[in-house]
Design a protein around this motif. Structure first.
Motif, PDB file in Angstrom:
ATOM      1  N   ALA A  14      31.001  56.934 -58.752  1.00  0.00           N
ATOM      2  CA  ALA A  14      30.218  55.738 -59.083  1.00  0.00           C
ATOM      3  C   ALA A  14      31.056  54.679 -59.785  1.00  0.00           C
ATOM      4  N   VAL A  15      32.164  55.099 -60.420  1.00  0.00           N
ATOM      5  CA  VAL A  15      32.959  54.125 -61.183  1.00  0.00           C
ATOM      6  C   VAL A  15      33.444  52.973 -60.315  1.00  0.00           C
ATOM      7  N   PRO A  16      34.143  53.235 -59.173  1.00  0.00           N
ATOM      8  CA  PRO A  16      34.597  52.086 -58.367  1.00  0.00           C
ATOM      9  C   PRO A  16      33.438  51.288 -57.785  1.00  0.00           C
ATOM     10  N   VAL A  17      32.351  51.970 -57.421  1.00  0.00           N
ATOM     11  CA  VAL A  17      31.204  51.254 -56.859  1.00  0.00           C
ATOM     12  C   VAL A  17      30.607  50.317 -57.891  1.00  0.00           C
ATOM     13  N   VAL A  18      30.397  50.846 -59.100  1.00  0.00           N
ATOM     14  CA  VAL A  18      29.815  50.019 -60.162  1.00  0.00           C
ATOM     15  C   VAL A  18      30.762  48.882 -60.530  1.00  0.00           C
ATOM     16  N   THR A  19      32.061  49.179 -60.581  1.00  0.00           N
ATOM     17  CA  THR A  19      33.032  48.132 -60.910  1.00  0.00           C
ATOM     18  C   THR A  19      32.999  47.013 -59.879  1.00  0.00           C
ATOM     19  N   THR A  20      32.978  47.394 -58.591  1.00  0.00           N
ATOM     20  CA  THR A  20      32.908  46.379 -57.536  1.00  0.00           C
ATOM     21  C   THR A  20      31.631  45.566 -57.638  1.00  0.00           C
ATOM     22  N   LEU A  21      30.517  46.249 -57.929  1.00  0.00           N
ATOM     23  CA  LEU A  21      29.245  45.547 -58.053  1.00  0.00           C
ATOM     24  C   LEU A  21      29.283  44.543 -59.201  1.00  0.00           C
ATOM     25  N   VAL A  22      29.860  44.965 -60.332  1.00  0.00           N
ATOM     26  CA  VAL A  22      29.957  44.056 -61.477  1.00  0.00           C
ATOM     27  C   VAL A  22      30.831  42.851 -61.134  1.00  0.00           C
ATOM     28  N   LEU A  23      31.964  43.117 -60.459  1.00  0.00           N
ATOM     29  CA  LEU A  23      32.830  42.015 -60.057  1.00  0.00           C
ATOM     30  C   LEU A  23      32.116  41.063 -59.102  1.00  0.00           C
ATOM     31  N   GLN A  24      31.354  41.612 -58.176  1.00  0.00           N
ATOM     32  CA  GLN A  24      30.643  40.767 -57.228  1.00  0.00           C
ATOM     33  C   GLN A  24      29.567  39.939 -57.927  1.00  0.00           C
ATOM     34  N   ILE A  25      28.893  40.539 -58.909  1.00  0.00           N
ATOM     35  CA  ILE A  25      27.882  39.779 -59.649  1.00  0.00           C
ATOM     36  C   ILE A  25      28.535  38.602 -60.372  1.00  0.00           C
ATOM     37  N   GLY A  26      29.681  38.873 -61.025  1.00  0.00           N
ATOM     38  CA  GLY A  26      30.393  37.793 -61.712  1.00  0.00           C
ATOM     39  C   GLY A  26      30.890  36.744 -60.758  1.00  0.00           C
ATOM     40  N   THR A  27      31.459  37.201 -59.629  1.00  0.00           N
ATOM     41  CA  THR A  27      31.957  36.251 -58.636  1.00  0.00           C
ATOM     42  C   THR A  27      30.818  35.451 -58.032  1.00  0.00           C
ATOM     43  N   ASN A  28      29.672  36.102 -57.792  1.00  0.00           N
ATOM     44  CA  ASN A  28      28.521  35.405 -57.238  1.00  0.00           C
ATOM     45  C   ASN A  28      28.062  34.280 -58.157  1.00  0.00           C
ATOM     46  N   ARG A  29      28.153  34.526 -59.466  1.00  0.00           N
ATOM     47  CA  ARG A  29      27.793  33.483 -60.412  1.00  0.00           C
ATOM     48  C   ARG A  29      28.723  32.281 -60.278  1.00  0.00           C
ATOM     49  N   LEU A  30      30.016  32.547 -60.136  1.00  0.00           N
ATOM     50  CA  LEU A  30      30.975  31.456 -59.961  1.00  0.00           C
ATOM     51  C   LEU A  30      30.738  30.717 -58.641  1.00  0.00           C
ATOM     52  N   VAL A  31      30.342  31.468 -57.594  1.00  0.00           N
ATOM     53  CA  VAL A  31      30.030  30.834 -56.307  1.00  0.00           C
ATOM     54  C   VAL A  31      28.850  29.881 -56.457  1.00  0.00           C
ATOM     55  N   ASN A  32      27.804  30.330 -57.161  1.00  0.00           N
ATOM     56  CA  ASN A  32      26.633  29.476 -57.353  1.00  0.00           C
ATOM     57  C   ASN A  32      26.978  28.230 -58.166  1.00  0.00           C
ATOM     58  N   GLU A  33      27.844  28.381 -59.162  1.00  0.00           N
ATOM     59  CA  GLU A  33      28.253  27.210 -59.946  1.00  0.00           C
ATOM     60  C   GLU A  33      29.056  26.232 -59.074  1.00  0.00           C
ATOM     61  N   THR A  34      29.927  26.784 -58.229  1.00  0.00           N
ATOM     62  CA  THR A  34      30.706  25.924 -57.329  1.00  0.00           C
ATOM     63  C   THR A  34      29.789  25.209 -56.341  1.00  0.00           C
ATOM     64  N   GLU A  35      28.824  25.945 -55.801  1.00  0.00           N
ATOM     65  CA  GLU A  35      27.868  25.354 -54.864  1.00  0.00           C
ATOM     66  C   GLU A  35      27.082  24.226 -55.530  1.00  0.00           C
ATOM     67  N   ALA A  36      26.581  24.464 -56.743  1.00  0.00           N
ATOM     68  CA  ALA A  36      25.814  23.422 -57.448  1.00  0.00           C
ATOM     69  C   ALA A  36      26.679  22.202 -57.710  1.00  0.00           C
ATOM     70  N   SER A  37      27.965  22.448 -58.078  1.00  0.00           N
ATOM     71  CA  SER A  37      28.866  21.325 -58.330  1.00  0.00           C
ATOM     72  C   SER A  37      29.108  20.514 -57.061  1.00  0.00           C
ATOM     73  N   LEU A  38      29.292  21.201 -55.924  1.00  0.00           N
ATOM     74  CA  LEU A  38      29.535  20.492 -54.662  1.00  0.00           C
ATOM     75  C   LEU A  38      28.305  19.696 -54.231  1.00  0.00           C
ATOM     76  N   ILE A  39      27.113  20.253 -54.461  1.00  0.00           N
ATOM     77  CA  ILE A  39      25.895  19.518 -54.092  1.00  0.00           C
ATOM     78  C   ILE A  39      25.776  18.233 -54.913  1.00  0.00           C
ATOM     79  N   LYS A  40      26.111  18.311 -56.194  1.00  0.00           N
ATOM     80  CA  LYS A  40      26.050  17.114 -57.038  1.00  0.00           C
ATOM     81  C   LYS A  40      27.082  16.069 -56.580  1.00  0.00           C
TER      82      LYS A  40
END
Length: 500
Positions: A14-40
């Motif tokens: 579970a360690v690598p799976v959970v680590t990847t999931l946490v990284l994806q959650i963090g990266t997804n947040r950055l993607v949403n911020e980038t998307e919002a910035s581009l829309i503006k």
């Protein structure tokens, strides 16, 4: 043990799976911020685009080109304010292939678009130095307004959405390496770009689109800006782990190991060497430690009792066995008179009955030790009926902290001993804590006071006494935390049963 191994294996997987999931959650947040910035940014570019288009007069009699918005979309784009929910989700959306190049087309830009294109290009050059975004201005057909040769992005899905009056967004790989190293780039967030296509609206028509793209910042870039906080967090985490580990070792591991060693000592028979630990760490472990010491004490006591009982039983059985064997040898000779034979048979019978009585009482004593406590009962219901012995009690409604069955066992042995020693009267007095039993029999010598409750001690061995009657009484009373004590008194025997 198999369950523990399975849990450990699952945890490791579970360690690598959970680590990847946490990284994806963090990266997804950055993607949403980038998307919002581009829309503006796109909204600003689209506003400048529309103003330039409306300021530059079209060809005489020329109609406004582009897709005419249906009523729901006209209402949305005509509103005083507009909000956009995140369109991209890294954990759900598929990362599309690299953005395709524009397709050469025979269509040409309208002169109206050609006149406003240089101004938009200058705006994009100045703004992109700060926004770090790539901007492409498209006409209503999807043709790149700043390209040297006529080329169209109309086949790109997000651009198609924009030309239909919707905001289009997509995640696309930056290159082929992203598709090969999918897990690594998804965790870091630098292997793909965020693309937003934003419609340009004028007079309820989509006159064009603004197509922006930018690489989402990776987690390494984000953490680089928060280096101090990350270092502090790492140090605090390590210190916390060290403190928790130390506490676990001190409060659980060491006491448990000590209890394990004590348990092994109990198993090896070293009961006398046990002592309370200096530190148990937890109340539950302290209770366990006390239970181990209590168990060791009980085992030690039982071991001693078994040794004593074994020696006494061997001794008590040796005499009748010897008598029976001697009588049997004499009977085998066959030269005895009838009277002698009957005498020997009587000896065998008497010694056999003595052995049976001894074994019966040993069984009763064992059952008494293994029995459970019962509810208090009326003392009058516990009185035995023994011929020639008058029993009185005070008060008559006394309630003894013994069950009726156990009380009957205790009083039957006590009354039987009194009768065997010539008593004709037995008085029972209860004061709420101590039951005093006194009779008018022969009593016993002061020298025997300390040995009266010892197993196998008897003053009437010649009469067939086994010395187990009072031992059975003591075993029953121990279940209730009570103690039997002989008391020196002139005339008759006196015992006191004290309840805790």
């Amino acid at each position: 043990m198999p369950l523990v191994v399975a849990i450990v294996c699952v945890s490791l997987l579970a360690v690598p799976v959970v680590t990847t999931l946490v990284l994806q959650i963090g990266t997804n947040r950055l993607v949403n911020e980038t998307e919002a910035s581009l829309i503006k940014q796109a909204a600003i570019y689209a506003g400048a685009y529309a103003v330039a288009f409306e300021t530059e007069p079209p060809e005489a009699g020329g109609a406004i080109p582009g897709y005419y918005l249906p009523p729901p979309k006209r209402i949305f784009w005509s509103a005083a304010s507009r909000t956009f929910r995140p369109l991209l989700n890294l954990r759900q959306d598929v990362v599309e292939p690299v953005r395709p190049d524009p397709v050469p087309t025979a269509e040409r830009l309208d002169p109206h678009y050609l006149r406003i294109a240089p101004g938009l290009g200058a705006l994009a050059d100045n703004a992109s130095r700060t926004t770090l975004s790539t901007v492409v201005f498209l006409d209503h057909q999807g043709i790149d307004m700043l390209a040297g040769e006529s080329a169209s992005f109309a086949a790109v899905p997000e651009v198609q959405q924009a030309l239909q009056g919707d905001v289009g967004a997509a995640l696309r790989w930056r290159g082929d390496a992203g598709t090969r190293l999918r897990l690594a780039v998804l965790g870091g967030g630098t292997g793909f770009r965020v693309l937003v296509a934003y419609p340009v609206i004028s007079h309820n028509r989509v006159i064009g689109a603004v197509y922006l793209s930018r690489t989402a910042p990776g987690l390494t870039e984000y953490f680089a800006g928060e280096r101090s906080a990350v270092i502090v967090l790492a140090v605090v985490t390590l210190l916390s782990a060290a403190v928790v580990g130390t506490l676990l070792v001190r409060t659980m591991l060491r006491p448990i190991r000590a209890l394990r060693d004590q348990s092994r000592m109990v198993a090896n028979g070293s009961h006398s060497e046990l002592a309370p630990l200096g530190h148990y760490g937890m109340r539950e472990i302290a209770d366990l430690g006390e239970a181990v010491i209590t168990m060791a004490g009980t085992l030690s006591q039982r071991s001693k009792e078994i040794g004593i009982y074994t020696n006494h039983v061997t001794h008590e059985l040796k005499s009748p066995v010897t008598s029976i064997m001697g009588a049997a040898e004499l009977l085998e000779d066959g030269h005895l008179s009838d009277a002698a034979q009957q005498s020997l048979i009587g000896t065998i019978r008497a010694q056999g009955e003595r052995m049976d009585l001894l074994l019966h009482q040993l069984r009763d004593m064992t059952r008494s030790r293994e029995a459970r406590r019962g509810e208090p009962g009326q003392l009058r219901d516990m009185l035995p009926e023994i011929s020639g012995l008058d029993i009185s009690l005070a008060p008559p409604d006394a309630i003894l902290p013994l069950s009726v069955a156990h009380g009957q066992t205790v009083l039957a042995h006590m009354a039987g001993n009194a009768r065997h020693h010539g008593a004709t009267r037995l008085d029972l007095d209860w004061d709420g804590r101590t039951l005093r039993l006194s009779d008018n029999g022969e009593g016993f010598a002061d020298i025997d006071l300390g040995r009266m409750v010892e197993p196998f001690f008897t003053t009437r061995r010649e009469e067939g006494g086994t010395g187990l009657g009072l031992a059975i009484v003591v075993a029953v009373l121990e279940l209730y935390g009570a103690r039997l004590t002989p008391v020196a008194a002139p005339g008759g025997a006196v015992f006191e049963i004290e309840f805790g």
